[in-house]
Design a protein around this motif. Structure first.
Motif, mmCIF file in Angstrom:
data_model
loop_
_atom_site.group_PDB
_atom_site.id
_atom_site.type_symbol
_atom_site.label_atom_id
_atom_site.label_comp_id
_atom_site.label_asym_id
_atom_site.label_seq_id
_atom_site.Cartn_x
_atom_site.Cartn_y
_atom_site.Cartn_z
ATOM 1 N N LEU A 1 -31.063 -45.955 9.332
ATOM 2 C CA LEU A 1 -30.334 -46.487 8.281
ATOM 3 C C LEU A 1 -30.800 -46.992 7.026
ATOM 4 C CD1 LEU A 1 -28.098 -48.772 10.707
ATOM 5 C CD2 LEU A 1 -27.865 -46.394 10.247
ATOM 6 N N TRP A 2 -32.206 -47.016 7.049
ATOM 7 C CA TRP A 2 -32.720 -47.364 5.434
ATOM 8 C C TRP A 2 -34.224 -46.876 5.391
ATOM 9 C CZ3 TRP A 2 -36.286 -51.378 3.920
ATOM 10 C CH2 TRP A 2 -36.808 -52.092 4.902
ATOM 11 N N ASP B 1 -44.420 -56.991 2.408
ATOM 12 C CA ASP B 1 -45.200 -55.581 2.862
ATOM 13 C C ASP B 1 -46.424 -55.928 1.712
ATOM 14 O OD1 ASP B 1 -44.392 -55.046 0.229
ATOM 15 O OD2 ASP B 1 -43.638 -53.155 0.526
ATOM 16 N N ASP C 1 -38.289 -59.378 4.814
ATOM 17 C CA ASP C 1 -38.976 -58.285 4.486
ATOM 18 C C ASP C 1 -40.348 -58.799 3.636
ATOM 19 O OD1 ASP C 1 -37.524 -55.610 5.333
ATOM 20 O OD2 ASP C 1 -35.899 -56.839 3.924
ATOM 21 N N GLY D 1 -26.313 -54.051 11.860
ATOM 22 C CA GLY D 1 -25.430 -53.049 11.139
ATOM 23 C C GLY D 1 -25.931 -52.344 10.133
ATOM 24 N N ALA D 2 -27.080 -52.889 9.513
ATOM 25 C CA ALA D 2 -27.451 -52.250 8.254
ATOM 26 C C ALA D 2 -29.037 -51.610 8.678
ATOM 27 C CB ALA D 2 -27.611 -53.082 7.000
ATOM 28 N N GLY D 3 -29.315 -51.788 9.841
ATOM 29 C CA GLY D 3 -30.514 -51.102 10.206
ATOM 30 C C GLY D 3 -31.773 -51.823 9.836
ATOM 31 N N ALA D 4 -31.589 -52.984 9.170
ATOM 32 C CA ALA D 4 -32.805 -53.746 8.560
ATOM 33 C C ALA D 4 -33.014 -54.896 9.137
ATOM 34 C CB ALA D 4 -32.785 -53.576 6.968
ATOM 35 N N GLY D 5 -34.276 -55.511 8.910
ATOM 36 C CA GLY D 5 -34.523 -56.847 9.378
ATOM 37 C C GLY D 5 -33.990 -57.927 8.329
ATOM 38 N N ARG E 1 -37.583 -46.879 2.686
ATOM 39 C CA ARG E 1 -38.557 -47.562 1.518
ATOM 40 C C ARG E 1 -39.076 -46.258 0.507
ATOM 41 N NH1 ARG E 1 -41.849 -52.563 3.542
ATOM 42 N NH2 ARG E 1 -40.063 -54.188 3.396
ATOM 43 N N ARG F 1 -40.739 -53.922 -5.244
ATOM 44 C CA ARG F 1 -39.520 -52.979 -5.013
ATOM 45 C C ARG F 1 -38.469 -53.585 -5.401
ATOM 46 N NH1 ARG F 1 -41.817 -55.235 -0.851
ATOM 47 N NH2 ARG F 1 -40.291 -56.711 0.508
ATOM 48 N N LYS G 1 -37.497 -46.816 7.583
ATOM 49 C CA LYS G 1 -37.565 -48.245 8.463
ATOM 50 C C LYS G 1 -36.772 -48.031 9.681
ATOM 51 C CE LYS G 1 -40.974 -49.480 5.901
ATOM 52 N NZ LYS G 1 -42.319 -49.524 6.396
ATOM 53 N N SER G 2 -35.668 -47.221 9.531
ATOM 54 C CA SER G 2 -34.715 -47.003 10.809
ATOM 55 C C SER G 2 -34.228 -45.773 10.405
ATOM 56 C CB SER G 2 -33.958 -48.142 11.198
ATOM 57 O OG SER G 2 -32.886 -48.238 10.030
ATOM 58 N N VAL H 1 -49.174 -48.571 -0.072
ATOM 59 C CA VAL H 1 -47.917 -49.080 -0.435
ATOM 60 C C VAL H 1 -47.467 -48.548 -1.901
ATOM 61 C CG1 VAL H 1 -46.686 -51.236 -1.183
ATOM 62 C CG2 VAL H 1 -48.562 -51.428 0.592
ATOM 63 N N TYR I 1 -46.920 -49.469 -5.017
ATOM 64 C CA TYR I 1 -46.171 -50.277 -5.965
ATOM 65 C C TYR I 1 -46.664 -51.976 -5.777
ATOM 66 C CZ TYR I 1 -43.198 -50.703 -1.913
ATOM 67 O OH TYR I 1 -42.553 -51.000 -0.473
ATOM 68 N N ASP J 1 -34.706 -57.104 1.641
ATOM 69 C CA ASP J 1 -34.315 -56.194 0.957
ATOM 70 C C ASP J 1 -32.829 -55.885 1.185
ATOM 71 O OD1 ASP J 1 -36.985 -55.991 0.250
ATOM 72 O OD2 ASP J 1 -37.441 -54.085 1.389
#
Lengths: 244, 580
Positions: free
Chosen positions: B534-535, A244, A242, A235-239, B537, B175, B531-532, B170, B172, B94
């Motif tokens: 909807l969100w 990186d 996270d 629903g929030a589009g994220a996994g 970085r 985040r 990243k989609s 990257v 940074y 996140d």
């Protein structure tokens, strides 16, 4: 968040009360005004949940109604509920403001059988309506008069010790404030407010909410959607992890 | 107030219309400008000679514990109070629904006492689960970029600089995943600080928080390297230090904000569009400005080369942008194209006629950049105290006219089609996380957020067609209270035409990402990395001067930074005038 004895911000008053109104099926625009009225109540040092809970409960239980009609009277006008119910202050408050903005206060405006008079007062205050007197006798026969004197000051004159936020169910009369009608309650107790001072205190200390708050939060919670495994995942589009 | 006194000259040939600007595809192509809020803040820090100091660092050998960084402005002190802890890797997310973070922060209004610090130690690490007071101006948290953080500590501890390619990819060390202000979770209301000079521009305390977090991340890595490497350890070299930004993961929460603050958004957009119109209306270029612009094209070519994302759509847009900037540079080599009357308008018009929205919006930023003396005053107009009111004295016939004139984009949508009402927005009971649902798939349609502007105007318009125009709006609202919010919105748009997104936010093709990028660009963010839908970085403060560099003459020259370069292209707003 559903604890007693909390201190909240004015922004939280806006957030939670808008959605609490929506939670009892008040239209969103009316709920937004309801929340703004509660901000005015809060920034004048009152617990907004104290008087608003009655209005929310009444609407939720259908003891009150948002239906409202206006009729002209000899010396002004009257707002009333056309159904055999109490008039919800949530609707009465916005209709009063609209009426005064459109017509001014040449004559008196009466509001019949409204559940929470302070909400009507606060809507007028929140919309910077001044030079106005609001008076009523509630069902406990306590008499109140609020003088919205000017942009800086307002005052309450009450016949009893019962806090104004607990005064319910009354016919309200709204009229222009003049010297002659300023303090008609015999032996009334006067309390004055400087709007800027009260607001500053609230901004520095927050808004204390008492034992009615959990019930406000309960109405607010109705706007929240139950989370499922699917909506949590997508629903929030994220996994959910996270890196990186 | 200055913020309410912006004059909009809609008749100007150089002012872009709301119909052109407030469309999702253009909004989703935005870039920061010199009016962006981070730029405004950095200029103020430098102008007022703000003093920065690390006042406490009580951490263990792994860097876990308490840190406090303070900043003293001409009138008061603010303190970033930060707590760091070890967290399990599989709990590092996140999302709003996260429960633990590598670092958590409050921006404290003043200098905290030990009692304040003890209170925050009990609350700040819990983030939304804690409660805050009017003494706290912002609440934030950050997670490490594990690869970059580790590489930086290891390298510096051995006396080497970190892997620049990795750092560039990257951008940074840590985040942020949320920065809350304005009364959230009990923090100070905006009204408490709105009259302070340093708080008048939008989001200044939130962005000060982020600036201090950036310093904290760099300082922490250098301290950890020293702990690990002892005398062998070195600090970041100056250009690397300045290149390090602070990341941010931005999700749906930003989108409702934009829609709930139409008067504010109007002021942001009017300021930017007025800046562009002022530049386009210059008949003869100010000395040096065209040369600076030409150099900036070279600079952004390199900046875009370093803008690498996995998202296919954005990747294709970046690739096209690269080609278009190259084509523009070649076009500019023909001097007759630019050394002529109204040169900036000529450049803008050429780009608008020939290139993508992404390129158009980048050029808007670049042609505004050398004109600080002409446009920087507009930064003072980007706040507002106005709360749109329901105006009961407007006539119904006037309301109908406004709907017909300003909301044609909404009244012409066929909302009977499924694709026109595919989405809805809602708050989840899961930490109030904002989510984007699909009708027929997700639960919660009955609890949708009131963000269906186009549909609600469409419905209002239908009802208005059958109503007696002699009726007052007050009477109409008594009969139809369900339209109160949208009437208020229409009335506001009549007075503030840049306040409304002129697209259907429920449409199947709608990308919330466009709203996020629009808002983040006004903040001053760069390196959008979706990243989609909807969100995304982003990087913040990449290239910005560190606290000890704020007094340098090039403190304002940090847009579109390049790795390994200590500054951006030279501007004519300061005395640096260094060549790229």
């Amino acid at each position: 968040m559903s604890k007693n004895g909390l201190t909240i911000s004015l922004n939280e008053v806006l957030f939670y009360f808008t959605r609490a109104g929506f939670g009892v099926k008040a239209p969103i625009g009316v709920s937004e005004d309801f929340a703004r009225s509660n901000i005015w109540i809060a920034q004048n040092g009152f617990d907004p949940s104290e008087c608003s809970l009655v209005a929310l409960d009444n609407l939720d239980s259908q003891k009150s109604s948002l239906s409202i009609q206006f009729e002209k009277t000899g010396d002004g006008g009257r707002l009333f509920c056309p159904e055999d119910k109490v008039l919800s202050a949530i609707e009465a408050s916005v209709s009063c403001v609209d009426w005064i903005e459109f017509n001014g206060l040449d004559g008196d405006l009466k509001v019949t059988n409204v559940d929470c008079p302070l909400l009507v007062v606060s809507a007028l205050g929140a919309n910077q309506c001044s030079g106005i007197k609001v008076s009523w006798v509630d069902r406990s026969n306590n008499q109140y008069q609020v003088n919205l004197s000017d942009d800086s000051n307002w005052e309450i004159i009450a016949s009893s010790e019962t806090p104004i936020e607990q005064s319910n169910y009354a016919d309200i009369e709204i009229s222009a404030l003049d010297g002659a009608n300023k303090t008609p309650i015999k032996n009334g107790k006067l309390k004055t407010f400087n709007i800027a001072d009260e607001k500053l205190k609230t901004l520095n200390n927050g808004v204390s909410v008492g034992d009615k708050w959990p019930e406000i939060y309960e109405y607010f919670s109705r706007c929240l959607v139950k989370s499922s495994a699917e909506s949590r995942a997508s629903g929030a589009g994220a996994g959910l992890v996270d890196t990186d | 107030m200055a913020s309410e006194s912006v004059l909009i000259d809609l008749e100007s040939d150089f002012m872009r219309s709301p119909e052109k600007v407030m469309r999702l595809d253009r909004m989703g192509s935005s870039f920061p400008t010199r009016l962006s809020f981070m730029r405004t803040l950095i200029r103020r820090m430098s102008r007022e000679n703000w003093k920065f100091e690390r006042t406490r660092r009580e951490v263990d050998k792994d860097g876990y514990g308490l840190s406090i960084y303070s900043v003293t402005t001409p009138n008061r002190t603010y303190s970033l109070v930060g707590f760091t802890q070890e967290i399990p890797a599989d709990m590092r997310t996140d999302r709003v629904i996260a429960e633990v973070w590598d670092a958590t922060f409050n921006l404290f209004d003043g200098v905290p006492t030990q009692e304040d610090i003890d209170y925050l130690a009990q609350n700040t690490p819990k983030q939304e689960g804690g409660r805050y007071r009017p003494s706290e101006l912002a609440l934030a948290r950050a997670n490490k970029s594990l690869r970059v953080f580790k590489n930086a500590v290891d390298s510096l501890s051995k006396g080497q600089q970190p892997d620049l390619d990795l750092l560039t990819s990257v951008g940074y060390l840590m985040r942020t995943s949320a920065v809350y202000g304005s009364g959230k979770f009990g923090c100070a209301d905006r009204a408490k600080i709105a009259d302070r000079e340093e708080c008048k521009a939008p989001f200044q305390m939130e962005l000060l928080t982020v600036y201090l977090i950036r310093w904290f991340t760099i300082d922490s890595v250098e301290e950890l390297a020293k702990e690990k490497g002892g005398k062998k350890a070195v600090k970041f070299d100056q250009s690397t230090r300045q290149f390090i930004g602070v990341g941010n993961a931005t999700g749906l929460g930003m989108a409702p904000f934009l829609l709930k603050h139409p008067a504010l958004i109007h002021n942001w957009v009017v300021a930017k569009e007025t800046a562009l119109a002022r530049v386009r209306s210059i008949e003869t270029a100010l000395p040096g400005t065209l040369e600076v612009f030409l150099k900036s094209l070279l600079q952004v070519s390199q900046h875009v080369d370093e803008w690498s994302v996995a998202d296919e759509v954005q990747s294709a847009r970046i690739s096209r942008l690269t080609d278009e900037i190259q084509a523009l540079r070649m076009w500019c080599e023909n001097e007759s194209n630019i050394y002529r009357p109204y040169p900036w308008n000529g450049i803008y018009q050429y780009v608008e006629d020939n290139f993508s929205l992404e390129c158009q919006e980048m050029i808007v930023s670049l042609i505004i950049e050398p004109h600080g003396t002409l446009v920087d005053d507009l930064a003072d107009t980007m706040s507002t105290t106005i709360i749109p009111k329901f105006q009961a004295d407007m006539t119904l016939s006037h309301l109908k006219e406004v709907v017909a004139d300003v909301y044609k984009w909404a009244t012409t949508i066929d909302f009977s089609l499924e694709e026109s009402q595919h989405h809805f927005w809602y708050y989840s009971e899961d930490k109030l996380e904002p989510r984007f649902g699909s009708k027929g798939v997700d639960d919660g349609v009955d609890q949708e957020m009131p963000l269906a502007i186009g549909r609600d105007v469409h419905d209002l318009n239908e009802v208005l067609q059958g109503i007696d125009e002699d009726m007052s709006i007050g009477e109409f609202a008594m009969m139809h209270p369900q339209f109160r919010h949208i009437i208020r919105r229409v009335q506001n748009t009549f007075e503030r035409p840049y306040s409304e997104v002129q697209d259907n936010l429920l449409s199947e093709s709608m990308r919330p990402l466009d709203l996020l990028r629009f808002k983040l660009a006004f903040f001053g963010a760069s390196k959008f990395d979706p990243k989609s839908d909807l969100w995304t970085r982003i990087s913040m403060y990449q290239g910005a001067p560190m606290p000890d560099q704020l007094s340098e003459p090039n403190h304002d020259c940090w847009s579109f930074p390049i790795a390994g370069k200590s500054q951006s292209y030279p501007c004519i707003n300061c005395t640096c005038r260094k060549t790229v």
